[in-house]
Design an enzyme around this catalytic site. Structure first.
Site, PDB file in Angstrom:
ATOM      1  N   LYS A  18       0.829  -1.200   0.000  1.00 17.52           N
ATOM      2  CA  LYS A  18       0.000   0.000   0.000  1.00 17.52           C
ATOM      3  C   LYS A  18       0.864   1.251   0.000  1.00 17.52           C
ATOM      4  O   LYS A  18       0.521   2.249  -0.625  1.00 17.52           O
ATOM      5  CB  LYS A  18      -0.985  -0.013   1.171  1.00 17.52           C
ATOM      6  CG  LYS A  18      -0.413   0.275   2.543  1.00 17.52           C
ATOM      7  CD  LYS A  18      -1.504   0.326   3.595  1.00 17.52           C
ATOM      8  CE  LYS A  18      -0.922   0.580   4.987  1.00 17.52           C
ATOM      9  NZ  LYS A  18      -0.174   1.843   5.079  1.00 17.52           N
ATOM     10  N   ASP A  89      -1.748   8.091   4.133  1.00 18.58           N
ATOM     11  CA  ASP A  89      -1.272   6.761   4.512  1.00 18.58           C
ATOM     12  C   ASP A  89      -1.536   6.555   6.001  1.00 18.58           C
ATOM     13  O   ASP A  89      -1.634   7.517   6.763  1.00 18.58           O
ATOM     14  CB  ASP A  89       0.221   6.618   4.215  1.00 18.58           C
ATOM     15  CG  ASP A  89       0.682   5.172   4.346  1.00 18.58           C
ATOM     16  OD1 ASP A  89      -0.078   4.261   3.965  1.00 18.58           O
ATOM     17  OD2 ASP A  89       1.795   4.946   4.858  1.00 18.58           O
ATOM     18  N   GLU A  90      -1.644   5.295   6.409  1.00 17.91           N
ATOM     19  CA  GLU A  90      -1.945   4.943   7.803  1.00 17.91           C
ATOM     20  C   GLU A  90      -3.261   5.573   8.244  1.00 17.91           C
ATOM     21  O   GLU A  90      -3.391   6.082   9.369  1.00 17.91           O
ATOM     22  CB  GLU A  90      -0.809   5.374   8.740  1.00 17.91           C
ATOM     23  CG  GLU A  90       0.577   4.951   8.300  1.00 17.91           C
ATOM     24  CD  GLU A  90       0.789   3.436   8.328  1.00 17.91           C
ATOM     25  OE1 GLU A  90      -0.209   2.686   8.399  1.00 17.91           O
ATOM     26  OE2 GLU A  90       1.942   3.002   8.269  1.00 17.91           O
ATOM     27  N   ALA A  91      -4.245   5.528   7.354  1.00 10.46           N
ATOM     28  CA  ALA A  91      -5.528   6.169   7.644  1.00 10.46           C
ATOM     29  C   ALA A  91      -6.225   5.549   8.844  1.00 10.46           C
ATOM     30  O   ALA A  91      -7.071   6.191   9.476  1.00 10.46           O
ATOM     31  CB  ALA A  91      -6.437   6.094   6.412  1.00 10.46           C
ATOM     32  N   GLN A  92      -5.874   4.297   9.166  1.00 10.59           N
ATOM     33  CA  GLN A  92      -6.517   3.655  10.315  1.00 10.59           C
ATOM     34  C   GLN A  92      -6.190   4.367  11.624  1.00 10.59           C
ATOM     35  O   GLN A  92      -6.931   4.250  12.600  1.00 10.59           O
ATOM     36  CB  GLN A  92      -6.117   2.175  10.405  1.00 10.59           C
ATOM     37  CG  GLN A  92      -4.700   1.898  10.867  1.00 10.59           C
ATOM     38  CD  GLN A  92      -3.682   1.967   9.739  1.00 10.59           C
ATOM     39  OE1 GLN A  92      -4.023   2.305   8.617  1.00 10.59           O
ATOM     40  NE2 GLN A  92      -2.442   1.623  10.037  1.00 10.59           N
TER      41      GLN A  92
END
Length: 219
Positions: A18, A89-92
């Site tokens: 990703k 990025d690292e949307a969590q």
């Protein structure tokens, strides 16, 4: 808002793929004369960086707790800067309200937002940010590069490990890596069966090296 949501974990096909895809999207649009803003959180390369295991690194904006992403874009544009798209990025790791801000960037500023992240934590629970992203996203895509468990089956769950042993308690967000020294926190992607049995690759190797002793009959 278009979030290609990877199922993989840190250091495996999902996360490494990703990040590479996020960098590729930025590169392709840059080659067409477009400019974007990249938000990231807790990247291994350090604050304000987006990196992949292929060695690619680019500058990014650290999306810290409490940061208003929509307000940042408005201020960015108000200063005369250009922004045609947004990559996250690292949307969590984002708070639900920050996901709402991303949706507002799409609706009010007319920008495409590409959000990358994983859906569940090491306890198989949805990250709050991922849950809100699923609720609001215009489109969700799974990465085509399939993450695999050590057994070869499709990896669907993230496992947190210490000394190669899977743990199921602790804070939801702890930054770790599969390349960390022994004794530190790492992550591994597993199929559902081995996640349920808490069988990591290290545990599987230990079992192979220590077979049960078979009975021997003496004449």
């Amino acid at each position: 808002m278009v979030p290609p949501a990877g199922d993989g974990g840190p250091g495996h096909g999902g996360w490494s793929s990703k990040r590479t895809l996020a960098l590729q999207i930025g590169h392709n649009r840059s080659a067409r004369g477009l400019e974007g803003v990249i938000f990231t959180r807790d990247d291994r390369a350090g604050e304000g960086k987006l990196s992949s295991r292929l060695g690619l690194v680019t500058e990014a904006v650290e999306a810290g707790e409490g940061m208003d992403l929509y307000a940042y874009l408005v201020a960015h544009l108000s200063k005369g800067a250009k922004a045609d798209y947004v990559i996250v990025d690292e949307a969590q790791f984002l708070a639900p309200e920050q996901i709402d801000q991303l949706a507002r960037i799409v609706d009010d500023l007319g920008m495409d937002v590409f959000a990358f992240g994983i859906t569940t934590d090491f306890r198989t629970k949805l990250f709050p940010g991922s849950q809100r992203l699923i609720e609001l996203a215009d489109r969700i895509e799974q990465l085509q590069v399939e993450a695999l468990c050590w057994c070869g089956a499709r990896a669907t769950h993230n496992a947190r490990t210490i000394d190669g042993e899977m743990v199921v308690e602790g804070a939801q967000v702890v930054v770790g890596d599969v390349n960390r020294p022994a004794g530190e926190i790492g992550y591994e992607v597993l199929c559902r069966r081995h996640h349920r049995k808490r069988t990591t690759s290290a545990a599987a190797r230990a079992g192979t090296l220590s077979p049960d002793v078979l009975p021997v009959n003496h004449a």
